[in-house]
Design a protein around this motif. Structure first.
Motif, PDB file in Angstrom:
ATOM      1  N   ILE A   1      38.107  51.006  48.349  1.00 11.60           N
ATOM      2  CA  ILE A   1      38.567  50.110  49.411  1.00 11.60           C
ATOM      3  C   ILE A   1      40.081  49.968  49.291  1.00 11.60           C
ATOM      4  N   ASN A   2      40.802  50.392  50.323  1.00 12.50           N
ATOM      5  CA  ASN A   2      42.264  50.305  50.321  1.00 12.50           C
ATOM      6  C   ASN A   2      42.714  49.107  51.147  1.00 12.50           C
ATOM      7  N   MET A   3      43.518  48.253  50.514  1.00 13.66           N
ATOM      8  CA  MET A   3      44.086  47.098  51.214  1.00 13.66           C
ATOM      9  C   MET A   3      45.611  47.140  51.109  1.00 13.66           C
ATOM     10  N   SER A   4      46.248  47.751  52.080  1.00 11.22           N
ATOM     11  CA  SER A   4      47.702  47.782  52.137  1.00 11.22           C
ATOM     12  C   SER A   4      48.171  46.544  52.900  1.00 11.22           C
ATOM     13  N   LEU A   5      47.935  45.402  52.308  1.00 12.69           N
ATOM     14  CA  LEU A   5      48.264  44.123  52.918  1.00 12.69           C
ATOM     15  C   LEU A   5      48.537  43.122  51.805  1.00 12.69           C
ATOM     16  N   GLU A   6      49.180  42.034  52.168  1.00  9.90           N
ATOM     17  CA  GLU A   6      49.584  41.048  51.157  1.00  9.90           C
ATOM     18  C   GLU A   6      49.670  39.666  51.758  1.00  9.90           C
ATOM     19  N   PHE A   7      49.408  38.680  50.966  1.00 12.16           N
ATOM     20  CA  PHE A   7      49.741  37.301  51.293  1.00 12.16           C
ATOM     21  C   PHE A   7      51.117  36.997  50.719  1.00 12.16           C
ATOM     22  N   SER A   8      51.692  35.921  51.141  1.00 10.97           N
ATOM     23  CA  SER A   8      52.922  35.444  50.511  1.00 10.97           C
ATOM     24  C   SER A   8      52.657  35.213  49.030  1.00 10.97           C
ATOM     25  N   THR A   9      53.661  35.429  48.212  1.00  8.74           N
ATOM     26  CA  THR A   9      53.488  35.214  46.770  1.00  8.74           C
ATOM     27  C   THR A   9      53.243  33.744  46.430  1.00  8.74           C
ATOM     28  N   SER A  10      53.420  32.851  47.411  1.00  9.46           N
ATOM     29  CA  SER A  10      53.135  31.437  47.171  1.00  9.46           C
ATOM     30  C   SER A  10      51.645  31.123  47.274  1.00  9.46           C
ATOM     31  N   VAL A  11      50.871  32.059  47.856  1.00  8.28           N
ATOM     32  CA  VAL A  11      49.422  31.860  48.005  1.00  8.28           C
ATOM     33  C   VAL A  11      48.747  32.089  46.667  1.00  8.28           C
ATOM     34  N   ARG A  12      47.862  31.163  46.269  1.00  8.70           N
ATOM     35  CA  ARG A  12      47.162  31.232  44.993  1.00  8.70           C
ATOM     36  C   ARG A  12      45.704  31.637  45.195  1.00  8.70           C
ATOM     37  N   ALA A  13      45.069  32.040  44.109  1.00  6.07           N
ATOM     38  CA  ALA A  13      43.671  32.457  44.176  1.00  6.07           C
ATOM     39  C   ALA A  13      42.785  31.336  44.716  1.00  6.07           C
ATOM     40  N   SER A  14      43.094  30.093  44.359  1.00  5.34           N
ATOM     41  CA  SER A  14      42.283  28.960  44.791  1.00  5.34           C
ATOM     42  C   SER A  14      42.317  28.765  46.302  1.00  5.34           C
ATOM     43  N   GLU A  15      43.328  29.338  46.972  1.00  2.32           N
ATOM     44  CA  GLU A  15      43.450  29.209  48.423  1.00  2.32           C
ATOM     45  C   GLU A  15      42.708  30.303  49.185  1.00  2.32           C
ATOM     46  N   ILE A  16      42.238  31.323  48.474  1.00  7.91           N
ATOM     47  CA  ILE A  16      41.523  32.424  49.130  1.00  7.91           C
ATOM     48  C   ILE A  16      40.201  32.693  48.408  1.00  7.91           C
ATOM     49  N   PRO A  17      39.373  31.647  48.225  1.00 10.09           N
ATOM     50  CA  PRO A  17      38.136  31.830  47.463  1.00 10.09           C
ATOM     51  C   PRO A  17      37.188  32.840  48.099  1.00 10.09           C
ATOM     52  N   ASP A  18      37.197  32.929  49.432  1.00 16.68           N
ATOM     53  CA  ASP A  18      36.299  33.874  50.093  1.00 16.68           C
ATOM     54  C   ASP A  18      36.697  35.316  49.788  1.00 16.68           C
ATOM     55  N   ILE A  19      38.000  35.591  49.719  1.00 15.48           N
ATOM     56  CA  ILE A  19      38.459  36.935  49.367  1.00 15.48           C
ATOM     57  C   ILE A  19      38.140  37.245  47.909  1.00 15.48           C
ATOM     58  N   MET A  20      38.382  36.304  47.021  1.00 17.20           N
ATOM     59  CA  MET A  20      38.094  36.531  45.603  1.00 17.20           C
ATOM     60  C   MET A  20      36.604  36.824  45.397  1.00 17.20           C
TER      61      MET A  20
END
Length: 475
Positions: free
Chosen positions: A272-291
């Motif tokens: 699975i290739n993900m050539s995308l990014e969140f801002s470096t200010s985004v933490r794992a706790s803010e994207i639990p569904d992705i984790m």
């Protein structure tokens, strides 16, 4: 409109040597027959290899040679095998005579082997580009490239040309894989296989690109090769699964991306290739569904590859920062970290991404102010119905698909087994990487520059970490 925290990472065969000699129809070949090995003769001039039965001693061997007008010659690694010298032009006749002699087991000309070389593809590149295709796709073929020629040789030998049979999901802005209304298919995907597309942005089966970014990324992975068109893809035999999770401007929210990850895993994507990014200010706790989706995909056997981000910060962006994702930074055509590439703790590997050198005084590869070449793949050029090889594409987005393609080639060649785990594939990628200007592993280059040639070579030892269930501590 949904809240969208994502800032996308937009813009953002070396020779293999294996000796082989053909034995078929050698008796009928003339001693000076031309070969396809750069003009060298196909057979050693005036030489015949003869093998004797075990009961034939040295005296009898010499007598047989004299009987056919040949000099006794030297041994060929066995007391029962000799290389005989014969007059020029008499190889064929001497072979025929020897085969009629008592005690002769076999006789044949002495063929010349050559280094087995996969030639540079015939894809045209950009007309008049200095150095041709090799310079245009420096990221594949140059000394700072990923060893494409060697990787292709290894894949061919393994019966899996170009990574044939491996599914790679491209989670991006879509892919120009088919005509759809005003959107046209890229002509350099004519020979590429696509499967199970889905558009999670608009909720439809057609995952057609509205931007060009996803097409460029998919091109690095699997653009058709040796078709006299455009440029090449590293895993050109792989099957691409287009999954649209970013809109026409290159934005996408966490919930949509998580859906795409799960979809790819459920539809048997091995990479699975993900050539995308969140801002470096985004933490794992803010994207639990992705984790959670990344864990789900890994458990189902998908290796997930992500770009570190293009802020030039000493911090890897999510989702690449997740411990189960192989995080990929970008290098320039001098083998220096690109100035835009995020680095830091959690960086796993680097790959060509183009652009300007970072300021790294401790790295001799980093010539200050050097603005290197871009990454070229066929994508939209001015409109969604016109294609070309536009400049301006550089970034960690461009780096990540080199690693995804390498992962597919590792899986296809079975160099580490028939069904390697994501952790095993990750370990192989790291263990075969080439060191750059700062000894690694380190936070600038991770384990080094991905080397698809070494990663797919059966001659490269399997590292001990393949026995482990994970190659990284959580972070």
């Amino acid at each position: 409109m949904r809240n969208r925290p994502l800032l996308p990472a937009l813009g953002s065969r070396r020779l293999a040597v294996a000796l082989a000699a053909a034995c078929a129809a050698v008796a009928a070949a003339p001693s000076g027959a031309a070969a396809s090995n750069g003009g060298a003769p196909a057979y050693a001039p005036g030489e015949v290899v003869v093998g004797y039965e075990p009961a034939v001693d040295a005296r009898a061997q010499a007598a047989t040679a004299r009987a056919v007008g040949a000099a006794a010659g030297s041994d060929a690694g066995s007391t029962r095998t000799r290389v005989l010298r014969v007059p020029a032009g008499q190889v064929r006749a001497t072979v025929a005579k020897l085969r009629r002699q008592p005690g002769v087991k076999y006789a044949a000309p002495n063929p010349i082997a050559r280094a087995s070389v996969v030639p540079l593809p015939d894809d045209t590149g950009i007309k008049g580009f200095p150095g041709g295709l090799a310079a245009l796709q420096w990221n594949f073929f140059g000394d700072r490239g990923v060893g494409a020629l060697e990787a292709w040789t290894n894949a061919d030998a393994a019966g899996a040309p170009g990574g044939r049979g491996v599914r790679i999901a491209v989670l991006d802005t879509g892919v120009a894989y088919r005509d759809f209304g005003r959107f046209k298919a890229s002509p350099d995907f004519a020979g590429t296989k696509f499967v199970a597309p889905y558009d999670f942005v608009d909720g439809r089966r057609e995952a057609v690109d509205r931007n060009g970014h996803g097409t460029h990324v998919a091109g690095t992975i699997a653009e058709a090769t040796n078709n006299r068109l455009g440029v090449t893809g590293l895993a050109y035999g792989a099957t691409v699964m287009p999954v649209r999770v970013l809109d026409s401007q290159g934005y996408g929210d966490a919930a949509t991306i998580a859906k795409g990850i799960r979809y790819a895993a459920r539809h048997n994507a091995k990479v699975i290739n993900m050539s995308l990014e969140f801002s470096t200010s985004v933490r794992a706790s803010e994207i639990p569904d992705i984790m959670a989706a990344i864990r789900y995909a890994t458990e189902r056997g998908s290796i997930v590859i992500g770009s570190t981000g293009n802020e030039g910060e000493a911090q890897v962006a999510y989702p690449a920062r997740a411990s189960l994702v192989v995080s990929v930074g970008a290098t320039t055509d001098q083998g220096c970290l690109a100035s835009f590439s995020n680095d830091g703790v959690g960086l796993d590997i680097v790959a060509p991404g183009g652009g300007e050198n970072a300021s790294l005084t401790q790295d001799p590869n980093c010539q200050a102010g050097h603005r290197g070449r871009d990454i070229y793949q066929m994508t939209y050029a001015g409109s969604v119905s016109r294609f070309g090889l536009p400049a301006g594409y550089d970034g960690t987005s461009m780096a990540a698909p080199h690693v995804s393609a390498t992962a597919a080639l590792i899986i296809a060649t079975k160099v580490i087994g028939t069904n390697p785990t994501p952790a095993q594939v990750e370990c192989r990628i790291k263990a075969t990487a080439r060191a750059l200007g700062i000894p690694g592993p380190n936070r600038i280059y991770g384990w080094g520059l991905v080397d698809a040639g070494a990663a797919t070579s059966p001659a490269v030892p399997t590292p001990s970490c393949l026995a482990r269930t994970s190659t990284r501590a959580p972070r």
